[in-house]
Structures are given as structure tokens and as C-alpha cells.
Design an enzyme around this catalytic site. Structure first.
Site, PDB file in Angstrom:
ATOM      1  N   GLU A 234       0.820  -1.220   0.000  1.00 16.15           N
ATOM      2  CA  GLU A 234       0.000   0.000   0.000  1.00 16.15           C
ATOM      3  C   GLU A 234       0.849   1.263   0.000  1.00 16.15           C
ATOM      4  O   GLU A 234       0.546   2.221  -0.726  1.00 16.15           O
ATOM      5  CB  GLU A 234      -0.948   0.003   1.202  1.00 16.15           C
ATOM      6  CG  GLU A 234      -2.220  -0.793   1.009  1.00 16.15           C
ATOM      7  CD  GLU A 234      -2.006  -2.302   1.054  1.00 16.15           C
ATOM      8  OE1 GLU A 234      -2.894  -3.037   0.605  1.00 16.15           O
ATOM      9  OE2 GLU A 234      -0.927  -2.728   1.534  1.00 16.15           O
TER      10      GLU A 234
ATOM     11  N   HIS B 234      -9.894  -6.039  10.138  1.00 20.06           N
ATOM     12  CA  HIS B 234     -10.537  -5.755   8.853  1.00 20.06           C
ATOM     13  C   HIS B 234     -11.881  -5.051   9.033  1.00 20.06           C
ATOM     14  O   HIS B 234     -12.679  -4.995   8.099  1.00 20.06           O
ATOM     15  CB  HIS B 234     -10.774  -7.057   8.078  1.00 20.06           C
ATOM     16  CG  HIS B 234      -9.525  -7.801   7.741  1.00 20.06           C
ATOM     17  ND1 HIS B 234      -8.842  -8.541   8.681  1.00 20.06           N
ATOM     18  CD2 HIS B 234      -8.844  -7.920   6.579  1.00 20.06           C
ATOM     19  CE1 HIS B 234      -7.786  -9.088   8.100  1.00 20.06           C
ATOM     20  NE2 HIS B 234      -7.764  -8.723   6.830  1.00 20.06           N
TER      21      HIS B 234
END
Length: 343
Positions: A73, A142
Site C-alpha cells: 500500500e 478488517h
């Protein structure tokens, strides 16, 4: 039904479109409209996207416009921000916004602050998008809502769609915006169909950033929410209507800049306020709404303290029964409304 609370009644030119297809439509139209737009992220190209949001786009636009990235990322977000500074208009997909923490330096220090630090000479027209908040059974790492995190930072615009119309209109507006925009989608909404008018399905349709939408008119209490809990608010309003309580439901659509005027106008009318969000309570979106109402002209119209309905103040548990108890449910909203109305 999953599409409960869809605002439009069936009419000529109205069709059912899932949030996934609305996002795909928006990306397709904007890639076609402006050759500076490109999409990058993990699995967005050959695999058609982890959630199939970019289905068919790689085959249509090729490797230069739809780019598969390594699982890094910080790396691909940095590439995207640099590309935006150089005049392109990247759409940077995170497989979940929880992973955006790997790149938060790029999002905040590189994207959000550059226009100000360059005295307006360097724009960063970039969209960071992907699923945000709790999905189902994916545990703490998550399931976090980042609306308050990114909404905290000047230099960013932050949008949070609920319906297919929100998703399409806000994504198109975000891609066309000259500022960095964080678009917080919800994975559990991707497969949900909503009614979309012919106008909303046109290539010119956008939803203006910074404007909330009144999804249901009411006179007794104002419910303010964003993302998936908007649907819960509409379900709660339908139940409460049978008991003679009329809720006004406001879909924020944008977290930053926040449309506090629409909320104020509603509170002046209903004299009661309940905020609903999936994120944590401390320094949350609801906390900000309550503070802004208290500081503004609508405060004198409140007949009871504002009430916040939020996610539980814990990392998300994995077990389903615990997860259900950590996320605001329709019954929690009904309880909060009755509490503020003292019934």
C-alpha cells in the site's frame, strides 16, 4: 429486504442497480471521459477486482489505465499521489481501508497537505476508495471505520455512500474534484440493489460533495447517519411510524465537508437528535455532529439531549454473536429514539 428504504418509487425509467454495478458504471464512464483517469490497486485488473468493482475495465482500457499492483500500500499509494501531482487523476483502490494505514503517511502528509504547503500551486486530484467499516466475520483488523480518522484531516474531502445513487454520483464527483478525496464504501452493500432513476444512470449525473440528503421526512426526531446504518435508520423509522413516531432520516453522504446546515434545519423542525454510525464512539462522527449542533443556532431548539448510537468501544470480535452486539442494530436505534423522546 436488502433494498429497504430505497427512496424512489417504481416509475418509468427506474431500474434496480446494485452498488457494485453503480461503482463500475462510474469508473467506466470517467475512464472514458478523461484519459488522465486511471485505476490502480491490488487485483483490480486481470482479476476484475477483489469485489468485482472493476469488472471488465482492464479488458476495455488495457494495462496503462487499469493497473495491478504488488501488495504494498505504501508503494502504490505513493505512485498514485506522485502521478496526481504530475497532472494525472488516479483512483487508488484499497482492498480494505484497514490496509490504508500502511499508506496513511502518503494520504495525509503527501496528498492532503500539498495544496496548502505549495500555496495552491500543486493540486493533488486523487481518489482513495475501497470498503470501510465492518464486513462480516473478518475480525478486528478488517472491521474498522475510518470516517472519523480521515474526516479529522484538513486538505481531504471524505465521502461515505449508502445507496447505488450515492455510490455512482459521489465517485464521479470525487474523480472530477481537484482535491484528494477519500471514498469510504461498505462491502456489505456491494451486492444490494437500489432503485436508480434514468437521470441517475446518465453519464452527466453527479452527487455534489458536501451535501446531505433527507431520505425520509419526519416531525418527531432527526436521525443522522452515513453508509450502511442509513438503511437501519430507515428500517427503524418504518417500525416507529406504526407507533405514531415520525423520524426524519438524513443520509450525510459526505463526512468532510459536513453539511451541518441540513442537520440544523431538521433539528429546528423535530427538536430531537439521534446520530447513528458503525464507528467507535470517542471522537466519532456523531460526537462531531453533536458538538456542531451545540455550538450553533439549532441548540436552543433541542427538547432533550442528543443521543449517539455507535459501534461498541472495543476492537471488533470475530464471533458472530459478539459482532452483532458490537454493530448498531435496528433495535438499538429504536431504543435511542424512545429514550430521547421519553416514551
Amino acid at each position: 429486504s436488502p433494498a429497504v428504504g430505497c427512496a424512489l418509487s417504481p416509475a418509468a425509467g427506474v431500474s434496480q442497480v446494485t452498488v457494485r454495478d453503480a461503482l463500475n458504471q462510474a469508473l467506466d464512464e470517467e475512464l472514458e471521459r478523461d484519459e488522465r483517469v486511471f485505476l490502480l490497486g491490488e487485483e483490480v485488473a486481470q482479476y476484475d477486482g477483489a469485489y468485482k468493482i472493476s469488472r471488465g475495465l482492464w479488458k476495455k482500457y488495457g494495462d496503462k489505465r487499469v493497473i495491478d499492483t504488488p501488495i504494498s500500500e505504501m508503494g502504490f499509494t505513493g505512485i498514485a499521489v506522485g502521478a496526481a501531482m504530475a497532472g494525472l487523476r488516479p483512483v487508488c483502490e484499497f482492498m480494505t481501508f484497514n490496509f490504508s494505514m500502511q499508506a496513511i503517511d502518503q494520504v495525509i502528509n503527501s496528498a492532503a497537505k500539498t495544496c496548502y504547503m505549495s500555496a495552491g500551486s500543486i493540486a493533488v486530484p486523487i481518489v482513495f476508495r475501497g470498503p470501510n467499516g465492518a464486513s462480516a466475520g473478518v475480525a478486528a483488523q478488517h472491521s474498522q471505520c475510518f470516517a472519523a480518522w480521515y474526516g479529522h484531516c484538513p486538505g481531504l474531502k471524505v465521502v461515505s455512500p449508502w445507496s447505488s445513487e450515492d455510490a455512482k454520483g459521489l465517485l464521479k464527483a470525487s474523480i472530477r474534484d481537484d482535491n484528494p478525496v477519500v471514498m469510504l464504501e461498505n462491502e456489505l452493500l456491494y451486492g444490494v440493489p437500489f432503485e436508480m432513476s434514468e437521470q441517475a444512470q446518465s453519464k452527466d449525473f453527479i452527487v455534489p460533495i458536501g451535501k446531505a440528503k433527507v431520505e425520509r421526512e419526519g416531525t418527531h426526531v432527526t436521525l443522522v447517519s452515513h453508509s450502511r446504518p442509513v438503511g437501519h435508520c430507515l428500517e427503524a423509522a418504518a417500525v416507529l411510524a406504526k407507533e405514531g413516531v415520525e423520524c426524519e432520516v438524513i443520509n450525510l453522504r459526505t463526512i468532510r465537508p459536513m453539511d451541518i446546515e441540513t442537520v440544523e434545519a431538521s433539528v429546528v423542525k423535530t427538536n430531537h437528535l439521534v446520530t447513528v454510525e458503525g464507528g467507535w464512539p470517542q471522537f466519532g462522527v456523531g460526537a462531531e455532529i453533536c458538538a456542531r449542533i451545540m455550538e450553533g443556532p439549532a441548540f436552543n431548539y433541542l427538547d432533550a439531549p442528543a443521543v449517539r448510537v455507535t459501534g461498541a468501544d472495543v476492537p471488533m470480535p470475530y464471533a458472530k454473536i459478539l459482532e452483532d452486539n458490537c454493530i448498531p442494530q435496528v433495535k438499538d436505534i429504536i431504543f435511542a429514539v424512545k429514550k430521547t423522546l421519553n416514551i
